[in-house]
Design an enzyme around this catalytic site. Structure first.
Site, PDB file in Angstrom:
ATOM      1  N   ASN A 150      45.434  33.852  41.534  1.00  9.54           N
ATOM      2  CA  ASN A 150      43.991  34.081  41.073  1.00  9.54           C
ATOM      3  C   ASN A 150      43.291  33.008  41.753  1.00  9.54           C
ATOM      4  O   ASN A 150      43.349  31.860  41.402  1.00  9.54           O
ATOM      5  CB  ASN A 150      44.218  33.932  39.599  1.00  9.54           C
ATOM      6  CG  ASN A 150      42.814  33.873  38.896  1.00  9.54           C
ATOM      7  OD1 ASN A 150      41.836  34.188  39.451  1.00  9.54           O
ATOM      8  ND2 ASN A 150      42.793  33.968  37.693  1.00  9.54           N
ATOM      9  N   HIS A 170      39.678  42.228  39.781  1.00 13.17           N
ATOM     10  CA  HIS A 170      39.844  40.827  40.021  1.00 13.17           C
ATOM     11  C   HIS A 170      41.426  40.538  39.827  1.00 13.17           C
ATOM     12  O   HIS A 170      42.069  41.241  39.252  1.00 13.17           O
ATOM     13  CB  HIS A 170      39.112  40.180  38.803  1.00 13.17           C
ATOM     14  CG  HIS A 170      39.646  38.511  38.647  1.00 13.17           C
ATOM     15  ND1 HIS A 170      39.712  37.759  39.657  1.00 13.17           N
ATOM     16  CD2 HIS A 170      39.974  37.941  37.554  1.00 13.17           C
ATOM     17  CE1 HIS A 170      40.030  36.582  39.355  1.00 13.17           C
ATOM     18  NE2 HIS A 170      40.308  36.599  37.867  1.00 13.17           N
ATOM     19  N   CYS A 190      35.678  33.417  36.468  1.00 10.85           N
ATOM     20  CA  CYS A 190      36.181  34.400  37.409  1.00 10.85           C
ATOM     21  C   CYS A 190      35.404  35.381  37.777  1.00 10.85           C
ATOM     22  O   CYS A 190      35.441  36.244  38.824  1.00 10.85           O
ATOM     23  CB  CYS A 190      37.443  34.880  37.203  1.00 10.85           C
ATOM     24  SG  CYS A 190      38.652  33.788  36.994  1.00 10.85           S
TER      25      CYS A 190
END
Ligand code: UT7
Length: 329
Positions: free
Chosen positions: A286, A256, A116
């Site tokens: 996500n 994030h 990520c």
């Protein structure tokens, strides 16, 4: 080659597939509830690509919109970097597929895979080519089809992830505009906490690995959660120290989007008010490497960034890895 230039983001974009999966849909698939998902993660919906759509297809849409927003032709690009944990193939690089599909014949192309955190690392890497004077126009894309890699019968992971893409065009900046700081890190000793165990050289795909579901995302959620809260605060503190800025100087904070509780805990540690923060985890879940550029793109579209504002981007994920960027808009 010895030139060091300021590097700015000339344009941003995002693209998500039209398919939407709600918590009510998930209630019909696994033993979960809208209440649990919302309370523990903050997620209401996530976008899911159809079976014909791969990561490069999402990346292409984001790329074309970004170039259109910048008024730049694909043929003008010098380099394309795609950050993705879910590329079309192990090889060729997804960036090469995008290069062909948008008609960027002059552009070099490569992928970056650092979970990520990929988009932050890719901006950090791409900006070096512009800063050094090697390239003028570098397109950085974060794109993911995580829906292909979640086990749809595992309630501990299938509620969390979504598909999407976002892009940024890096070009030489003016004085007092552009990237003013970056802080990157990794801790491979915790790599077991978040991984896709099988299908590559460590454990090639076999009937046994597929039967055991080892081609899906495996995550020790609680441990990753603790790491995330700590590392967001540490990375941002280090970043601000490195560029002589303080928390009060931040105009817009883009973390994030993994879990609203991670975001809120990190904000609490840093003492950043929520009105300075971009939050869209409720709508996208996500999206890994795509999460920061999608959030940045929405912030720009909503007029939340003005010339001269200090924006801080921060991400964390598999590796374990983390990174943050400070940018004068
Ligand atoms: O992008 C970077 C990578 N990922 C992340 O940042 C994710 C980090 N971790 C997290 O966001 C959270 O740890 C999760 C959302 C994954 C899990 O939340 P949690 O509060 O840490 O829950 P937990 O794993 O401790 O599970 C609590 C309970 C368990 O039941 P028992 O053992 O207490 O009976 C789970 O089995 O909740 C259960 N549970 C669920 N219940 C309903 C786990 N998933 C679900 C679910 N629906 N979907």
């Amino acid at each position: 080659m010895s030139v060091v230039r300021q590097v700015k983001i000339a344009a941003v974009s995002s693209y998500v597939p039209s398919g939407v999966l709600t918590n009510a849909d998930l209630e019909r698939m696994v033993d979960t509830s809208d209440e649990w998902i919302l309370e523990r993660t903050g997620i209401r919906t996530r976008h899911v690509a159809d079976s014909q759509t791969a990561t490069s297809d999402l990346a292409r849409e984001a790329a074309l919109e970004c170039l259109s927003n910048a008024g730049v032709m694909p043929s003008e690009l010098d380099l394309i970097i795609v950050a993705s944990a879910t590329p079309d193939h192990l090889f060729p690089a997804t960036a090469c597929i995008v290069q062909q599909s948008i008609g960027a014949a002059r552009a070099a192309a490569f992928d970056m895979e650092i979970g990520c955190t990929g988009f932050i690392y890719a901006i950090a890497a791409g900006s070096q080519f512009v800063a050094s004077g090697v390239y003028e126009k570098v397109l950085v894309i974060g794109a993911e089809t995580l829906s292909r890699f979640v086990n749809w019968s595992d309630r501990t992971t299938c509620c969390l992830f979504g598909d999407g893409a976002g892009a940024c065009l890096l070009v030489p900046g003016e004085p007092n505009q552009g990237i003013i700081g970056m802080s990157l890190g990794a801790d491979g000793s915790s790599s077991h906490l978040l991984k896709l165990p099988a299908g590559l050289s460590r454990l090639p795909a076999s009937h046994q690995t597929v039967d055991a579901g080892m081609h899906y995302i495996h995550m020790e959620g609680k441990a990753v959660f603790k790491f995330a809260v700590k590392i967001v605060a540490e990375s941002v503190t280090q970043l601000l120290n490195s560029c002589g800025k303080s928390l009060d100087d931040i105009d817009l904070f883009i973390p994030h989007q993994a879990n609203i509780r991670i975001i809120d805990s990190a904000l609490g540690r840093l003492d950043i008010p929520r009105e300075k923060v971009v939050i869209n985890v409720d709508r996208y879940g996500n999206t890994s490497s795509a999460s920061v550029p999608i959030a940045l793109s929405e912030a720009v579209r909503e007029g939340r960034l003005r010339r001269g504002d200090l924006v801080v981007l921060v991400a964390f994920g598999a590796g374990l890895s983390w990174g943050s960027l400070a940018i004068i808009w």
